[in-house]
Structures are given as structure tokens and as C-alpha cells.
Design a protein around this motif. Structure first.
Motif, PDB file in Angstrom:
ATOM      1  N   VAL A 154       0.833  -1.214   0.000  1.00 10.23           N
ATOM      2  CA  VAL A 154       0.000   0.000   0.000  1.00 10.23           C
ATOM      3  C   VAL A 154       0.869   1.266   0.000  1.00 10.23           C
ATOM      4  N   ALA A 155       2.098   1.161   0.541  1.00 12.97           N
ATOM      5  CA  ALA A 155       2.981   2.335   0.607  1.00 12.97           C
ATOM      6  C   ALA A 155       3.543   2.707  -0.767  1.00 12.97           C
ATOM      7  N   THR A 156       3.312   1.855  -1.771  1.00 10.24           N
ATOM      8  CA  THR A 156       3.796   2.148  -3.132  1.00 10.24           C
ATOM      9  C   THR A 156       3.319   3.521  -3.593  1.00 10.24           C
ATOM     10  N   ILE A 157       2.099   3.895  -3.206  1.00  7.25           N
ATOM     11  CA  ILE A 157       1.568   5.183  -3.673  1.00  7.25           C
ATOM     12  C   ILE A 157       1.698   6.298  -2.637  1.00  7.25           C
ATOM     13  N   ALA A 158       2.298   5.982  -1.497  1.00  2.79           N
ATOM     14  CA  ALA A 158       2.440   7.028  -0.458  1.00  2.79           C
ATOM     15  C   ALA A 158       3.391   8.112  -0.946  1.00  2.79           C
ATOM     16  N   SER A 159       3.166   9.348  -0.504  1.00  7.14           N
ATOM     17  CA  SER A 159       4.045  10.440  -0.937  1.00  7.14           C
ATOM     18  C   SER A 159       5.408  10.255  -0.276  1.00  7.14           C
ATOM     19  N   GLU A 160       6.455  10.546  -1.035  1.00  4.75           N
ATOM     20  CA  GLU A 160       7.835  10.343  -0.569  1.00  4.75           C
ATOM     21  C   GLU A 160       8.097  11.058   0.748  1.00  4.75           C
ATOM     22  N   LYS A 161       7.443  12.210   0.930  1.00 12.37           N
ATOM     23  CA  LYS A 161       7.740  13.049   2.092  1.00 12.37           C
ATOM     24  C   LYS A 161       7.266  12.411   3.398  1.00 12.37           C
ATOM     25  N   THR A 162       6.022  11.947   3.414  1.00 16.37           N
ATOM     26  CA  THR A 162       5.488  11.458   4.696  1.00 16.37           C
ATOM     27  C   THR A 162       5.533   9.940   4.826  1.00 16.37           C
ATOM     28  N   ARG A 163       5.389   9.211   3.720  1.00 12.44           N
ATOM     29  CA  ARG A 163       5.361   7.741   3.738  1.00 12.44           C
ATOM     30  C   ARG A 163       4.335   7.217   4.752  1.00 12.44           C
TER      31      ARG A 163
END
Length: 367
Positions: A271-280
Motif C-alpha cells: 500500500v505504501a507504493t503510492i504514499a508520498s515520498e515526504k510522509t510515507r
């Protein structure tokens, strides 16, 4: 000095010592490795960055004893590119070192050994031994949580201290904490609390791969020495006070989730594949025996996945940094991890079980 050495032996040892040498140096001698051909046979190699020093003794045929210093990275690159199985001849005189192997010849400039700085160890009153396997476990289970923030320099290492009959190692970057407890080794009673710097930990871990048996450790409040077979690592310790980390270890977290760490980690990763790099950031919604992981990203859309787990307390939602959570889950060796939760704002405790040597604390995120 004049000596002959097998390429493989030289390369392996140079691989250890040259990694201590900083790539950029304002002091030329610090780019060099000290090479000492011993009268009784064998060669001693030494490198330092003024905070960390490594000394390694290796087999060699010595014709003429003597000492010189030569560029560590250049010599390593030469040894790396020489033909396999070749014998390497090192001959130093008149400010030059001649290196011969098979049909290759090199001439490198040298600097006098008298300019080479050596860390004065002083008295190291505390002496004990730790099995190499225990030391590897301490490092592997804590070093991912070492802070890289230079302003909080006292967090840039592993904190080692003795409490009653146990030795504890801890690392934290303010977002997560890793702590390992082992039996106190004989000789460690009364030792000072110390912080071993990150670079020393990295070099020590590399050397430990080749050590079986025990490692001799000697220390004072300012220095530490590790004897690992043919290698000796000496480091200055971080001069600072490590925070009282026991205050952040929660004791009253009564909502317990039991889950398989591998499937949990894979679910978080997906699910973290689409998380924003900044906050994860990953949100975890807990319900009776049902855990839903989800990510909402303004740029990339949404993702959700259900992972199986045992949970019977009141349902709620909590957010974590996906990378921090995965770093911790990667350290769990069993097929179950206990996640002790309180609420969406309180620190979360993770461990294999109540008898596990390692425990982890992770601060939640707002999601």
C-alpha cells in the motif's frame, strides 16, 4: 621495506582498512595507509580518520623490515585490478613504493611514517568478551534506528550500558527506538555508560562477518577497543549524554495485536507504493481480527489491503511511517509479532514476545 604477499590476502585486508579512510581529506597523510613490514614476518596495515583507527596483521614474506605510508584508495584499487592468484611485491625506498605483480608495475609516492597520527588509547579499565554472534545481534537489531541528524550528535550511535545483571544496547532517532538486552558479560560490572559512533558500528559489523568465537572489548569513558582475530578497531566514543529512553517505553498499552510480521510487512510495502515520498504515511484501521491498511495520496490516489491478525480490543485507527514500521518488522525473526497499542497518539511497542531480547517503540503519525 621489502615484502611479498598474496593478492587475495592483501585485497581483503585493504578492503577493511581503506573503508575507514575518508574520501576527502584536508590532511594528506590521512588519505594513506600505514604499512609496516615486521622483522619476524607479516605485514601490519593501519588506517585512521582521527576518530576511528583500524589495525590488521596479515601473512607476508618479509625481506627487509620497515614502515611507510601510501594512498589507501589507490593501493586498494591496484590490488583489486591485479590478476587473481598473483604474488604482489611491495618495495619502498626514497619516498616511493614499487608494486610488482605478474607483468604489472606501479610506482606510488609515499609519505613518512612519522607524520602518521595514532590514536592514544590511554587506560581502558573495563575489559570483557562478547560472542561475535551476540555482538552481531546487538548491531543488527538496533543500528537502523541510529539518528543521522548531526545537530543531535549524541543520538548518532548505539548507547551501551549495564543495569544490574544485564547489558542493554539502544538506538533512537526520536521517531523510533530499538533496544536489545543481553546477559552482562564477566568484567562489565561498573562500566561507564557509552555511545559508540555510527561509523565505528559500521566497520565493526563488516569485520564481525569473518569472526567466530569471541570479541575482546576494552573501554574507558572516552575510548573503546575491539580485538577481532587479526584486526584491532579503536574508536573515540561520543562525548554526550544519551536521553533516558526508558521513559518512552510504554508499559500500559493494553490493546494487543498479534500478527505475522512477514505478511504485515508485505502489506505495508504494497500500500505504501503510492504514499508520498515526504510522509510515507500508512493508516492502520483495527477491528476485531481484521486489520485494514490504507494510503491516501493527493497525487497518486488510494490503496487499501486487509491483513489477517488477532485483535480483540476496541477498534480504532492509527498512522505510521511505512519505512520505520518496515525497518522494525524486518528485525522480527519469529512468525508472530506483538503490537502493543494505546491510542492514535501514544507510542506503540513492538516485540516478538515478552521473553524476546529486542523490543521496539514507534511513534505514530497523524494521517
Amino acid at each position: 621495506m621489502k615484502a611479498t604477499i598474496e593478492r587475495a590476502t592483501l585485497l581483503k585486508s585493504l578492503g577493511h582498512v581503506q573503508s575507514v579512510v575518508e574520501r576527502r581529506n584536508t590532511i594528506p597523510i590521512l588519505s594513506n595507509v600505514l604499512i609496516e613490514a615486521l622483522p619476524e614476518g607479516g605485514i601490519r596495515l593501519m588506517a585512521t580518520d582521527l576518530d576511528l583507527q583500524i589495525l590488521e596483521t596479515i601473512d607476508a614474506k618479509v625481506e627487509t623490515a620497515g614502515t611507510t605510508t601510501v594512498s589507501a584508495h589507490t593501493l586498494f584499487e591496484i590490488a583489486r585490478k591485479l590478476q587473481e592468484g598473483s604474488e604482489v611485491s611491495l618495495n619502498a625506498a626514497d619516498g616511493k613504493m614499487a608494486i610488482k605483480a605478474s607483468r604489472s608495475n606501479f610506482n606510488l609516492p609515499t609519505l613518512p611514517r612519522d607524520d602518521f597520527p595514532i590514536i592514544a588509547e590511554g587506560e581502558l579499565p573495563t575489559k570483557f568478551e562478547l560472542p561475535a554472534a551476540t555482538l552481531r545481534q546487538i548491531i543488527d537489531k538496533t543500528r537502523f534506528a541510529i539518528s543521522t541528524e548531526e545537530t543531535r550528535y549524541y543520538l548518532n550511535g548505539i548507547f551501551l550500558h549495564v543495569v544490574d545483571d544485564v547489558m542493554k544496547a539502544a538506538a533512537t532517532d526520536g521517531h523510533r527506538l530499538a533496544r536489545v538486552t543481553v546477559a552482562r558479560p564477566d568484567g562489565a560490572e561498573g562500566m561507564p555508560d557509552i555511545i559508540i559512533p555510527r561509523k565505528c558500528i559500521g566497520e565493526l559489523r563488516k569485520l564481525l562477518d569473518e569472526v567466530e568465537g569471541s570479541v575482546e572489548i576494552s573501554l574507558s569513558a572516552t575510548k573503546i577497543r575491539f580485538v577481532l582475530g587479526h584486526a584491532v578497531l579503536v574508536s573515540k566514543l561520543i562525548d554526550g549524554t544519551f536521553p533516558d529512553y526508558s521513559r518512552v517505553i510504554p508499559t500500559g498499552n493494553d490493546k494487543i495485536l498479534k500478527i505475522d510480521p512477514k505478511s504485515f510487512m508485505q502489506g505495508v510495502d504494497r500500500v505504501a507504493t503510492i504514499a508520498s515520498e515526504k510522509t510515507r504515511a500508512v493508516k492502520m484501521a483495527l477491528d476485531r481480527d481484521k486489520i485494514t491498511l490504507s494510503v491516501t495520496s493527493p497525487e497518486n490516489g488510494t490503496a487499501a489491503e486487509e491483513v489477517p491478525g488477532e485483535y480483540s480490543a476496541t477498534g480504532f485507527e492509527i498512522g505510521f511511517n511505512a519505512k520505520y514500521l518496515m525497518d522494525i518488522l524486518a528485525q522480527i525473526e519469529g512468525d508472530s509479532v506483538e503490537v502493543h497499542l494505546a491510542d492514535a497518539a501514544a507510542p506503540t511497542l513492538l516485540r516478538e514476545n515478552d521473553k524476546a531480547a529486542a523490543l521496539y517503540v514507534l511513534m505514530p503519525m497523524r494521517v
